[in-house]
Each structure stands twice: as structure tokens, then as C-alpha cells.
Design an enzyme around this catalytic site. Sequence first.
Site, PDB file in Angstrom:
ATOM      1  N   PRO A 142      -4.059   3.165 -13.883  1.00  0.00           N
ATOM      2  CA  PRO A 142      -4.485   1.466 -13.949  1.00  0.00           C
ATOM      3  C   PRO A 142      -5.109   0.884 -12.806  1.00  0.00           C
ATOM      4  CG  PRO A 142      -2.019   2.445 -14.520  1.00  0.00           C
ATOM      5  CD  PRO A 142      -3.187   3.257 -13.995  1.00  0.00           C
ATOM      6  N   GLY A 161      -2.553  -0.961  -7.306  1.00  0.00           N
ATOM      7  CA  GLY A 161      -1.397  -0.457  -6.624  1.00  0.00           C
ATOM      8  C   GLY A 161      -1.175   1.202  -6.053  1.00  0.00           C
ATOM      9  N   LEU A 162      -2.337   1.493  -7.203  1.00  0.00           N
ATOM     10  CA  LEU A 162      -1.690   3.219  -7.838  1.00  0.00           C
ATOM     11  C   LEU A 162      -3.710   3.835  -7.355  1.00  0.00           C
ATOM     12  CD1 LEU A 162      -0.066   3.195 -11.271  1.00  0.00           C
ATOM     13  CD2 LEU A 162       1.106   3.224  -9.104  1.00  0.00           C
ATOM     14  N   SER A 219      -6.466   3.352  -8.102  1.00  0.00           N
ATOM     15  CA  SER A 219      -8.099   3.381  -8.927  1.00  0.00           C
ATOM     16  C   SER A 219      -8.866   3.788  -8.335  1.00  0.00           C
ATOM     17  CB  SER A 219      -7.237   2.450 -10.202  1.00  0.00           C
ATOM     18  OG  SER A 219      -7.710   0.794  -9.199  1.00  0.00           O
ATOM     19  N   ALA A 221      -9.661   4.360  -5.149  1.00  0.00           N
ATOM     20  CA  ALA A 221      -9.916   6.215  -4.157  1.00  0.00           C
ATOM     21  C   ALA A 221     -10.048   7.183  -5.135  1.00  0.00           C
ATOM     22  CB  ALA A 221      -9.017   6.128  -3.642  1.00  0.00           C
ATOM     23  N   ALA A 222      -8.754   7.297  -6.279  1.00  0.00           N
ATOM     24  CA  ALA A 222      -8.833   8.169  -7.192  1.00  0.00           C
ATOM     25  C   ALA A 222     -10.509   8.849  -7.681  1.00  0.00           C
ATOM     26  CB  ALA A 222      -7.873   7.893  -8.305  1.00  0.00           C
ATOM     27  N   ASP A 266      -4.444   4.874   1.457  1.00  0.00           N
ATOM     28  CA  ASP A 266      -5.502   5.878   0.006  1.00  0.00           C
ATOM     29  C   ASP A 266      -6.354   6.762  -0.185  1.00  0.00           C
ATOM     30  OD1 ASP A 266      -3.431   3.259  -0.754  1.00  0.00           O
ATOM     31  OD2 ASP A 266      -5.184   2.531  -1.825  1.00  0.00           O
TER      32      ASP A 266
HETATM   33  C1  MEV Z   1      -2.973  -0.349  -0.212  1.00  0.00           C
HETATM   34  O1  MEV Z   1      -2.304   0.724  -1.324  1.00  0.00           O
HETATM   35  C2  MEV Z   1      -2.239  -0.487   0.816  1.00  0.00           C
HETATM   36  C3  MEV Z   1      -2.335  -1.645   1.293  1.00  0.00           C
HETATM   37  O2  MEV Z   1      -1.499  -1.577   3.495  1.00  0.00           O
HETATM   38  C4  MEV Z   1      -3.641  -1.999   2.298  1.00  0.00           C
HETATM   39  C5  MEV Z   1      -4.229  -0.450   3.516  1.00  0.00           C
HETATM   40  O3  MEV Z   1      -3.219  -0.037   4.051  1.00  0.00           O
HETATM   41  O4  MEV Z   1      -5.286  -0.319   3.599  1.00  0.00           O
HETATM   42  C6  MEV Z   1      -1.833  -3.381   1.243  1.00  0.00           C
END
Ligand code: MEV
Length: 320
Positions: free
Chosen positions: A101, A105-106, A108, A110-111, A152
Site C-alpha cells: 500500500p 509506512g510499509l 512502498s 523503497a520496495a 527502509d
Molecule cells: C519512515 O519509514 C521512518 C522514519 O523514521 C523516517 C526515516 O527513517 O527516514 C519516520
Amino acid sequence: MTTACAPGKVILCGEHAVVYGRPAIAVPVTQVRACATVAEAGEGEGLRIHATDLQLWHRVGTAIPAAHPAYPLETTVQHTLQRLGIAYLPDLTLTISSTVPIARGLGSGAAVATAIVRALAQHLGQPLSPQEVSDLVYQTEVIHHGTPSGIDNTVIAFEQPVFFVKGKPIETLRVQRPFWLVIGDTGIRGPTKEVVGDVRRAWQAQPERYEALFDRMGSIARQAREAIESGKVEALGKLMDENQELLRAIGVSSPELEKLIYAARAAGALGAKLCGAGRGGNMIALVRRGQAQHVAKALRDAGASLVIVTKVQSASGDGP
Ligand code: MEV
């Protein structure tokens, strides 16, 4: 034809603080993934990208603004070709699809970038190491997130649980006892770049307060590592709850996240917190094996738009 895929990820603890040099722990989520397929195209057709989910075609080398959805894809391709020492645009079609999704925060972005780098490098006969893939994907992460820590791209390129410190060599985690996470989606976009920017402004306004909060998050990540490597799952749950308190204190939680976190804890989860940048996106709950479906139902009942159950273990799958 060459296809390569990459998983999603969640951050178990230490998000945000990791941008300020503290350690964080992230694990791959293989239930969702991005894939890229490279196929030979006719002579003179150039390198075309087909992002099926976005219903988007883009010819690499065509000028587009940075806000264009194809921009990170174009940049990933260009950086990869540069890294491979290929100075021309080969006649290829690159087809991308993803079940990760977007903006939740998963991982996406970078994947997708990892899948592209791997597929192109393999197809062009120069497969890259996970660290080389991670370094290339980091450059795409800068476009997506502004000042990414690099966590990530690292966890996704290595596909292993990682203890990550910005700028330091990767450390993979030995998971003594596998554990289960239930991931619940608020259904709301978590605007990573914006949230990370807000935290930065708050840190600039109150450096001492934020440094102290980040220190506590870093200490939680170190204790969580110890808990994971010695199989103390209950202790890990408590640490996740503590981490959530701190994330709330830096202003990145939201009523929707709190509702799902509360529902997971009420259903018996050992610990629960938001994951990633926050203000939307996903939360995670740590559960015992037999509890996963019960907690998943509680999250759905509380309004989660998507629920994923994932098992966390060392890459080799060792442990009981
Ligand atoms: C994002 O997945 C995680 C954060 O810590 C940002 C980052 O590490 O670049 C919010």
C-alpha cells in the site's frame, strides 16, 4: 525476460529517532511486495516504464517535473544504468506492479525501487549485492522523503530483520524465538516527508526536549534487540508500548492510530504502536501465535482498512 521482487517492511521501534542517529529495528513484510519485469523491446523503442497500478506509461529520458509520479521511477532507472556503467538507453520495457500500500509506512517507494534496480541489474547481466542495491535505492528515497535515515532501503534490500544506525554498517538480528505481528491500516495516507519535516521543526524549536525523547527511543531499540535475540517476546511487547508513548509525545500519532492500537491491546496483544512516520498509515501489534486471528478481527472491527499477519524470524528461518 527478467523479474525481480522486493518485500514491504515495518519499523518495530525507533522511527523518527533513527533520523537523528539513534538505532531502530525494522523487519521485512513478505505478504506484500513490489515486482519489476524487464522485457526486450524492438530496436529504437527506447526504455519505457509501465507502472500498471498507476496506469502510467513513461519513456525514460523524457523531461518530467519532480512532482510527476514517474519521476522516482525514471530516477531509479537512470541511477541504476549509471551504476552499471551503461551510457545509452537500452531498448527495454520495464513493467512494475506492487501490492505494498502506498504512503502507509510499509516502504512502498523503497520496495518498488528495489525491484527495479534488481530486475535491471540482473537483466543486464550485472547483478548487484544487497548493499549496492540499498545504496542506489537510498537515492530514490531522498526524492520521496527528503532526509531519509536509510532504514527502509536497508531492510528491504537485505530482506532480513535489521538493527539499523544511520551511516553505520548493517547489523542483522538473530531472532531467537519467531514472533507474530498483526499490521492494521488506518486507511489514511501517512505523509512521511511532511511528518518528518514537522518533527524536524519541533526538534529545532525544542532541541533539549526532543533529544531526550530520541535518547529514550534509542534505548528502547537497544533493549528490544536484546529481547528479540534472547526470545523475550513479552518484554518486547512492553517496549513497543513505551515506544508508542514517546511517538505520541513527539506528535506523530493520530486518533485513528490510537483507536487501532487500543483495539489490539484490548484483544490481548502483547504490545502495539504506530509504525513508520505516523499521522496515518499503519500500526503493528505483537501477538502470540494463537492470538493473531483474534487481534486481526478486533482491528477490522475497529475500522482497519487492511490487516496483515506476518511472522518475524531470522532469514534462515531458524529458531523453534
Ligand atoms: C519512515 O519509514 C521512518 C522514519 O523514521 C523516517 C526515516 O527513517 O527516514 C519516520
